[in-house]
Design a protein around this motif. Structure first.
Motif, PDB file in Angstrom:
ATOM      1  N   THR A   1      -3.930   4.831  20.121  1.00  0.00           N
ATOM      2  CA  THR A   1      -4.767   5.524  20.590  1.00  0.00           C
ATOM      3  C   THR A   1      -5.562   6.635  20.014  1.00  0.00           C
ATOM      4  N   ALA A   2      -4.680   5.743  18.410  1.00  0.00           N
ATOM      5  CA  ALA A   2      -5.067   6.756  17.599  1.00  0.00           C
ATOM      6  C   ALA A   2      -7.396   6.689  17.354  1.00  0.00           C
ATOM      7  N   GLY A   3      -7.696   7.544  16.557  1.00  0.00           N
ATOM      8  CA  GLY A   3      -9.114   7.437  16.581  1.00  0.00           C
ATOM      9  C   GLY A   3      -9.530   8.385  16.494  1.00  0.00           C
ATOM     10  N   TRP A   4     -10.857   8.669  16.762  1.00  0.00           N
ATOM     11  CA  TRP A   4     -11.936   9.474  16.697  1.00  0.00           C
ATOM     12  C   TRP A   4     -13.028   8.982  17.479  1.00  0.00           C
ATOM     13  N   SER A   5     -13.350  10.243  17.967  1.00  0.00           N
ATOM     14  CA  SER A   5     -14.603   9.984  19.096  1.00  0.00           C
ATOM     15  C   SER A   5     -15.666  10.791  19.236  1.00  0.00           C
ATOM     16  N   TYR A   6     -16.694  11.064  19.465  1.00  0.00           N
ATOM     17  CA  TYR A   6     -17.713  11.666  19.468  1.00  0.00           C
ATOM     18  C   TYR A   6     -18.428  12.142  21.133  1.00  0.00           C
ATOM     19  N   PRO A   7     -17.772  13.413  20.959  1.00  0.00           N
ATOM     20  CA  PRO A   7     -17.924  13.900  22.122  1.00  0.00           C
ATOM     21  C   PRO A   7     -18.632  14.441  22.711  1.00  0.00           C
ATOM     22  N   ALA A   8     -20.269  14.623  21.989  1.00  0.00           N
ATOM     23  CA  ALA A   8     -21.877  14.328  22.725  1.00  0.00           C
ATOM     24  C   ALA A   8     -21.946  13.622  23.408  1.00  0.00           C
ATOM     25  N   SER A   9     -21.037  12.390  23.660  1.00  0.00           N
ATOM     26  CA  SER A   9     -21.801  11.018  23.919  1.00  0.00           C
ATOM     27  C   SER A   9     -22.237  11.318  25.531  1.00  0.00           C
ATOM     28  N   PHE A  10     -23.338  11.252  25.690  1.00  0.00           N
ATOM     29  CA  PHE A  10     -23.966  10.949  27.256  1.00  0.00           C
ATOM     30  C   PHE A  10     -24.346  12.216  27.437  1.00  0.00           C
ATOM     31  N   GLY A  11     -24.790  13.209  26.503  1.00  0.00           N
ATOM     32  CA  GLY A  11     -25.173  14.251  26.222  1.00  0.00           C
ATOM     33  C   GLY A  11     -24.558  15.421  26.687  1.00  0.00           C
ATOM     34  N   GLY A  12     -23.382  14.823  26.366  1.00  0.00           N
ATOM     35  CA  GLY A  12     -22.407  15.777  25.763  1.00  0.00           C
ATOM     36  C   GLY A  12     -21.097  16.065  27.402  1.00  0.00           C
TER      37      GLY A  12
ATOM     38  N   LYS B   1       2.015   6.783  10.563  1.00  0.00           N
ATOM     39  CA  LYS B   1       2.262   5.997  12.202  1.00  0.00           C
ATOM     40  C   LYS B   1       0.960   5.878  13.049  1.00  0.00           C
ATOM     41  N   PHE B   2       0.341   7.211  11.646  1.00  0.00           N
ATOM     42  CA  PHE B   2      -1.321   6.996  12.593  1.00  0.00           C
ATOM     43  C   PHE B   2      -2.133   5.815  13.037  1.00  0.00           C
ATOM     44  N   LEU B   3      -2.135   4.232  12.126  1.00  0.00           N
ATOM     45  CA  LEU B   3      -2.484   3.194  11.730  1.00  0.00           C
ATOM     46  C   LEU B   3      -1.912   2.321  13.210  1.00  0.00           C
ATOM     47  N   ASP B   4      -0.480   3.029  12.984  1.00  0.00           N
ATOM     48  CA  ASP B   4      -0.294   1.775  14.129  1.00  0.00           C
ATOM     49  C   ASP B   4      -0.245   2.603  15.943  1.00  0.00           C
TER      50      ASP B   4
ATOM     51  N   MET C   1       0.469  -1.256  -0.159  1.00  0.00           N
ATOM     52  CA  MET C   1       0.281   0.227  -0.173  1.00  0.00           C
ATOM     53  C   MET C   1       0.536   1.223  -0.030  1.00  0.00           C
ATOM     54  N   THR C   2       0.246   1.861  -0.485  1.00  0.00           N
ATOM     55  CA  THR C   2       1.223   3.211  -0.614  1.00  0.00           C
ATOM     56  C   THR C   2       1.141   3.940   0.648  1.00  0.00           C
ATOM     57  N   THR C   3       1.949   4.941   0.710  1.00  0.00           N
ATOM     58  CA  THR C   3       2.138   5.912   2.173  1.00  0.00           C
ATOM     59  C   THR C   3       0.375   6.872   1.083  1.00  0.00           C
ATOM     60  N   THR C   4       0.957   7.524   0.349  1.00  0.00           N
ATOM     61  CA  THR C   4      -0.478   8.163  -0.451  1.00  0.00           C
ATOM     62  C   THR C   4      -1.874   7.937  -0.362  1.00  0.00           C
ATOM     63  N   LEU C   5      -2.169   6.977  -0.560  1.00  0.00           N
ATOM     64  CA  LEU C   5      -3.595   5.971   0.121  1.00  0.00           C
ATOM     65  C   LEU C   5      -3.363   5.808   1.608  1.00  0.00           C
ATOM     66  N   LEU C   6      -2.498   5.341   1.837  1.00  0.00           N
ATOM     67  CA  LEU C   6      -2.684   4.867   3.556  1.00  0.00           C
ATOM     68  C   LEU C   6      -3.430   6.618   4.421  1.00  0.00           C
ATOM     69  N   ILE C   7      -2.091   7.755   4.169  1.00  0.00           N
ATOM     70  CA  ILE C   7      -3.000   9.167   4.199  1.00  0.00           C
ATOM     71  C   ILE C   7      -4.634   9.467   4.147  1.00  0.00           C
ATOM     72  N   THR C   8      -4.821   9.284   2.394  1.00  0.00           N
ATOM     73  CA  THR C   8      -5.710   9.754   1.738  1.00  0.00           C
ATOM     74  C   THR C   8      -7.308   9.591   3.289  1.00  0.00           C
ATOM     75  N   ARG C   9      -6.699   7.807   3.047  1.00  0.00           N
ATOM     76  CA  ARG C   9      -8.143   7.295   3.670  1.00  0.00           C
ATOM     77  C   ARG C   9      -8.040   7.642   5.018  1.00  0.00           C
ATOM     78  N   GLN C  10      -7.326   8.008   5.903  1.00  0.00           N
ATOM     79  CA  GLN C  10      -7.799   8.319   6.829  1.00  0.00           C
ATOM     80  C   GLN C  10      -7.389   9.831   7.428  1.00  0.00           C
ATOM     81  N   LEU C  11      -7.380  11.190   6.071  1.00  0.00           N
ATOM     82  CA  LEU C  11      -7.931  12.265   5.501  1.00  0.00           C
ATOM     83  C   LEU C  11      -9.406  12.094   5.633  1.00  0.00           C
ATOM     84  N   GLU C  12      -9.668  11.232   4.802  1.00  0.00           N
ATOM     85  CA  GLU C  12     -11.102  11.044   4.427  1.00  0.00           C
ATOM     86  C   GLU C  12     -12.123  10.913   5.804  1.00  0.00           C
ATOM     87  N   VAL C  13     -11.549   9.837   6.614  1.00  0.00           N
ATOM     88  CA  VAL C  13     -12.254   9.544   7.053  1.00  0.00           C
ATOM     89  C   VAL C  13     -12.580  10.956   8.109  1.00  0.00           C
TER      90      VAL C  13
END
Length: 148
Positions: free
Chosen positions: A40-51, A34-37, A1-13
């Motif tokens: 602790t990397a990812g996204w969370s929804y801060p409105a969980s539990f009514g914020g 290094k984001f994939l490895d 997998m190319t570095t470009t694809l890896l970063i592109t898909r991460q940025l899309e999400v």
């Protein structure tokens, strides 16, 4: 997998989730190889539990709604969604958290249509969860089974 694809898909999400009000977690950003490895990397929804903010207490604190890249059973890259609630197997089915994994598309991207449908189902549930009810469910038995 190319570095470009890896970063592109991460940025899309990343762009997709931030536009929905999510936040970036972890020590690396999606423009970093290094984001994939980074566990602790990812996204969370801060409105969980009514914020409402909750104190982090080891394995006790209920989980907020979150998404991340991870590895499947065969070592392949997949995308994971963890609903808000109690850790797997602790509490009732309504409050239980079971990780949902789905494969990347044939071109190596996250299917944003599928992701959108999933988070549109999970975001309102995450907002509506009451932390106290989750903790009581976890420690005093599944909802509906407690003696009074």
């Amino acid at each position: 997998m190319t570095t470009t694809l890896l970063i592109t898909r991460q940025l899309e999400v990343h762009d997709h989730l931030l536009a929905r009000g999510w936040r970036l977690d972890g020590d690396t950003g999606p423009a970093d190889v290094k984001f994939l490895d980074d566990a602790t990397a990812g996204w969370s929804y801060p409105a969980s539990f009514g914020g409402r903010r909750t104190n982090e207490v080891g394995d006790t604190t209920p989980m907020v709604l979150q998404c991340y890249f991870t590895f499947g059973d065969e070592g392949e890259v997949v995308f994971g969604v963890l609903p808000a609630g109690n850790l797997r197997g602790s509490g009732c089915a309504k409050h239980d958290t079971r990780e949902r994994l789905f494969p990347l598309t044939g071109t190596g991207h996250v299917d944003l249509v599928t992701l959108t449908a999933m988070v549109e189902e999970l975001e309102p549930l995450a907002r509506a969860h009451d932390v106290r009810a989750l903790v009581e469910c976890r420690y005093f038995g599944p909802c509906g089974t407690r003696r009074r």
